[in-house]
Design a protein around this motif. Sequence first.
Motif, PDB file in Angstrom:
ATOM      1  N   ARG A  15       0.711  -1.273   0.013  1.00  0.00           N
ATOM      2  CA  ARG A  15      -0.138   0.109  -0.069  1.00  0.00           C
ATOM      3  C   ARG A  15       0.800   1.409   0.241  1.00  0.00           C
ATOM      4  NH1 ARG A  15      -3.297  -3.104   3.270  1.00  0.00           N
ATOM      5  NH2 ARG A  15      -4.412  -4.368   3.060  1.00  0.00           N
ATOM      6  N   VAL A  16       2.131   1.063   0.467  1.00  0.00           N
ATOM      7  CA  VAL A  16       2.972   2.343   0.385  1.00  0.00           C
ATOM      8  C   VAL A  16       3.751   2.650  -0.617  1.00  0.00           C
ATOM      9  CG1 VAL A  16       4.933   3.033   1.795  1.00  0.00           C
ATOM     10  CG2 VAL A  16       2.867   2.432   3.276  1.00  0.00           C
ATOM     11  N   VAL A  17       4.630   1.607  -1.113  1.00  0.00           N
ATOM     12  CA  VAL A  17       5.364   1.294  -2.517  1.00  0.00           C
ATOM     13  C   VAL A  17       4.386   1.644  -3.789  1.00  0.00           C
ATOM     14  CG1 VAL A  17       7.025  -0.103  -3.448  1.00  0.00           C
ATOM     15  CG2 VAL A  17       6.833  -0.214  -0.935  1.00  0.00           C
ATOM     16  N   GLU A  18       3.749   0.277  -3.606  1.00  0.00           N
ATOM     17  CA  GLU A  18       3.772   0.515  -4.991  1.00  0.00           C
ATOM     18  C   GLU A  18       2.514   2.612  -6.132  1.00  0.00           C
ATOM     19  OE1 GLU A  18       1.130  -3.001  -5.593  1.00  0.00           O
ATOM     20  OE2 GLU A  18       3.040  -4.252  -5.310  1.00  0.00           O
ATOM     21  N   PRO A  19       1.693   2.657  -4.644  1.00  0.00           N
ATOM     22  CA  PRO A  19       1.066   4.001  -5.314  1.00  0.00           C
ATOM     23  C   PRO A  19       2.292   4.900  -5.510  1.00  0.00           C
ATOM     24  CG  PRO A  19       0.131   3.100  -3.609  1.00  0.00           C
ATOM     25  CD  PRO A  19       0.794   2.096  -3.563  1.00  0.00           C
ATOM     26  N   GLY A  20       3.060   4.750  -4.775  1.00  0.00           N
ATOM     27  CA  GLY A  20       4.656   5.774  -4.375  1.00  0.00           C
ATOM     28  C   GLY A  20       5.019   5.699  -5.806  1.00  0.00           C
ATOM     29  N   ALA A  21       5.140   3.952  -6.330  1.00  0.00           N
ATOM     30  CA  ALA A  21       6.148   4.278  -7.796  1.00  0.00           C
ATOM     31  C   ALA A  21       4.773   5.064  -8.514  1.00  0.00           C
ATOM     32  CB  ALA A  21       5.827   2.215  -7.919  1.00  0.00           C
ATOM     33  N   ALA A  22       4.306   4.466  -8.796  1.00  0.00           N
ATOM     34  CA  ALA A  22       2.821   4.633  -9.380  1.00  0.00           C
ATOM     35  C   ALA A  22       2.771   6.086  -9.636  1.00  0.00           C
ATOM     36  CB  ALA A  22       1.418   4.282  -9.398  1.00  0.00           C
ATOM     37  N   ARG A  54      -2.858 -12.795 -11.861  1.00  0.00           N
ATOM     38  CA  ARG A  54      -1.769 -12.512 -10.882  1.00  0.00           C
ATOM     39  C   ARG A  54      -0.405 -12.468 -11.480  1.00  0.00           C
ATOM     40  NH1 ARG A  54       0.467  -9.884  -7.884  1.00  0.00           N
ATOM     41  NH2 ARG A  54       2.063 -11.416  -6.379  1.00  0.00           N
ATOM     42  N   ILE A  55      -0.174 -13.417 -13.304  1.00  0.00           N
ATOM     43  CA  ILE A  55       1.234 -12.590 -13.766  1.00  0.00           C
ATOM     44  C   ILE A  55       0.532 -11.370 -14.188  1.00  0.00           C
ATOM     45  CG2 ILE A  55       2.601 -13.452 -15.445  1.00  0.00           C
ATOM     46  CD1 ILE A  55       1.614 -16.629 -14.559  1.00  0.00           C
ATOM     47  N   ALA A  56      -0.195 -10.949 -15.811  1.00  0.00           N
ATOM     48  CA  ALA A  56      -0.318 -10.036 -16.047  1.00  0.00           C
ATOM     49  C   ALA A  56       0.051  -8.653 -14.626  1.00  0.00           C
ATOM     50  CB  ALA A  56      -1.797  -9.656 -16.531  1.00  0.00           C
ATOM     51  N   ASP A  57      -0.902  -8.429 -13.750  1.00  0.00           N
ATOM     52  CA  ASP A  57      -0.714  -7.871 -12.700  1.00  0.00           C
ATOM     53  C   ASP A  57       0.810  -7.250 -11.889  1.00  0.00           C
ATOM     54  OD1 ASP A  57      -2.125  -5.793 -10.990  1.00  0.00           O
ATOM     55  OD2 ASP A  57      -1.571  -6.866  -9.724  1.00  0.00           O
ATOM     56  N   SER A  58       1.763  -9.158 -12.165  1.00  0.00           N
ATOM     57  CA  SER A  58       2.706  -8.432 -11.505  1.00  0.00           C
ATOM     58  C   SER A  58       3.567  -7.848 -12.492  1.00  0.00           C
ATOM     59  CB  SER A  58       3.033 -10.018 -11.057  1.00  0.00           C
ATOM     60  OG  SER A  58       2.642 -10.598 -10.211  1.00  0.00           O
ATOM     61  N   ARG A  59       3.282  -8.176 -13.526  1.00  0.00           N
ATOM     62  CA  ARG A  59       4.408  -7.688 -15.034  1.00  0.00           C
ATOM     63  C   ARG A  59       3.838  -5.925 -14.536  1.00  0.00           C
ATOM     64  NH1 ARG A  59       4.102 -12.055 -18.829  1.00  0.00           N
ATOM     65  NH2 ARG A  59       5.644 -13.823 -17.890  1.00  0.00           N
ATOM     66  N   LEU A  60       2.633  -5.804 -14.360  1.00  0.00           N
ATOM     67  CA  LEU A  60       2.305  -4.217 -14.797  1.00  0.00           C
ATOM     68  C   LEU A  60       2.639  -4.193 -13.613  1.00  0.00           C
ATOM     69  CD1 LEU A  60       0.630  -1.863 -15.947  1.00  0.00           C
ATOM     70  CD2 LEU A  60      -1.218  -2.523 -14.463  1.00  0.00           C
ATOM     71  N   HIS A  61       2.739  -4.274 -12.072  1.00  0.00           N
ATOM     72  CA  HIS A  61       3.263  -3.458 -10.870  1.00  0.00           C
ATOM     73  C   HIS A  61       4.968  -3.098 -11.551  1.00  0.00           C
ATOM     74  CE1 HIS A  61       0.116  -2.953  -8.360  1.00  0.00           C
ATOM     75  NE2 HIS A  61      -0.265  -4.110  -8.916  1.00  0.00           N
ATOM     76  N   LEU A  62       5.735  -4.396 -12.291  1.00  0.00           N
ATOM     77  CA  LEU A  62       7.204  -4.062 -12.229  1.00  0.00           C
ATOM     78  C   LEU A  62       7.440  -3.117 -13.887  1.00  0.00           C
ATOM     79  CD1 LEU A  62       7.632  -7.705 -11.893  1.00  0.00           C
ATOM     80  CD2 LEU A  62       8.539  -5.851  -9.917  1.00  0.00           C
ATOM     81  N   ALA A  63       6.434  -3.447 -14.391  1.00  0.00           N
ATOM     82  CA  ALA A  63       6.576  -1.947 -14.974  1.00  0.00           C
ATOM     83  C   ALA A  63       6.318  -0.277 -14.673  1.00  0.00           C
ATOM     84  CB  ALA A  63       5.559  -2.504 -17.110  1.00  0.00           C
ATOM     85  N   ILE A  64       5.451  -0.401 -14.562  1.00  0.00           N
ATOM     86  CA  ILE A  64       5.762   1.036 -13.500  1.00  0.00           C
ATOM     87  C   ILE A  64       7.008   1.317 -12.969  1.00  0.00           C
ATOM     88  CG2 ILE A  64       4.313   2.254 -11.757  1.00  0.00           C
ATOM     89  CD1 ILE A  64       1.631   0.794 -12.639  1.00  0.00           C
ATOM     90  N   ALA A  65       7.037   0.471 -11.920  1.00  0.00           N
ATOM     91  CA  ALA A  65       8.300   0.553 -11.042  1.00  0.00           C
ATOM     92  C   ALA A  65       9.792   0.187 -11.947  1.00  0.00           C
ATOM     93  CB  ALA A  65       9.106  -0.414 -10.150  1.00  0.00           C
ATOM     94  N   THR A  66       9.916   0.098 -13.436  1.00  0.00           N
ATOM     95  CA  THR A  66      10.881   0.283 -14.092  1.00  0.00           C
ATOM     96  C   THR A  66      10.438   2.106 -15.008  1.00  0.00           C
ATOM     97  OG1 THR A  66      10.823  -1.669 -14.332  1.00  0.00           O
ATOM     98  CG2 THR A  66      12.030  -0.685 -16.148  1.00  0.00           C
ATOM     99  N   LEU A  67       9.703   1.812 -15.589  1.00  0.00           N
ATOM    100  CA  LEU A  67       9.890   3.355 -15.518  1.00  0.00           C
ATOM    101  C   LEU A  67       9.580   4.522 -14.746  1.00  0.00           C
ATOM    102  CD1 LEU A  67       6.297   2.732 -17.510  1.00  0.00           C
ATOM    103  CD2 LEU A  67       8.869   3.066 -18.783  1.00  0.00           C
ATOM    104  N   THR A  68       9.788   3.984 -13.370  1.00  0.00           N
ATOM    105  CA  THR A  68      10.165   5.462 -12.393  1.00  0.00           C
ATOM    106  C   THR A  68      11.788   5.756 -13.008  1.00  0.00           C
ATOM    107  OG1 THR A  68      10.861   3.793 -11.173  1.00  0.00           O
ATOM    108  CG2 THR A  68       8.784   4.557 -10.903  1.00  0.00           C
ATOM    109  N   GLY A  69      12.072   5.032 -13.390  1.00  0.00           N
ATOM    110  CA  GLY A  69      14.356   5.036 -13.043  1.00  0.00           C
ATOM    111  C   GLY A  69      15.021   4.325 -12.255  1.00  0.00           C
ATOM    112  N   SER A  70      13.966   4.533 -11.197  1.00  0.00           N
ATOM    113  CA  SER A  70      15.115   4.153 -10.178  1.00  0.00           C
ATOM    114  C   SER A  70      15.459   2.897  -9.676  1.00  0.00           C
ATOM    115  CB  SER A  70      14.313   5.041  -9.019  1.00  0.00           C
ATOM    116  OG  SER A  70      15.023   4.223  -7.099  1.00  0.00           O
ATOM    117  N   PRO A  71      16.110   2.057  -8.935  1.00  0.00           N
ATOM    118  CA  PRO A  71      16.408   0.816  -9.550  1.00  0.00           C
ATOM    119  C   PRO A  71      16.527   0.688  -8.253  1.00  0.00           C
ATOM    120  CG  PRO A  71      18.268   1.535 -10.254  1.00  0.00           C
ATOM    121  CD  PRO A  71      18.120   3.259 -10.191  1.00  0.00           C
TER     122      PRO A  71
END
Length: 82
Positions: A15-22, A54-71
């Motif tokens: 709840r903290v990490v994923e909205p922040g990444a988005a 579940r797999i598609a949802d996880s991939r979406l969250h990881l794509a969003i995280a990747t698009l932040t540019g922050s390792p």
Amino acid sequence: MRSGAALEDALDFRRVVEPGAARLAATRRLSGDQRDWLAESCRAVSEADADHHRIADSRLHLAIATLTGSPMVVEAVTRAQA
């Protein structure tokens, strides 16, 4: 599989990490390829059947995280998805 307090902790972390990444990803200027990747990731979630959601949802969250540019954000979202 987590249960009880461990499950609640994992959900709180998400709840903290994923909205922040988005939010951070939304501030980034994306290339056409990146926008296409994000759109395809969203489409995959909306079109996934119950067995693949579940797999598609996880991939979406990881794509969003990747698009932040922050390792560090990618690492945190990866942990949240685990």
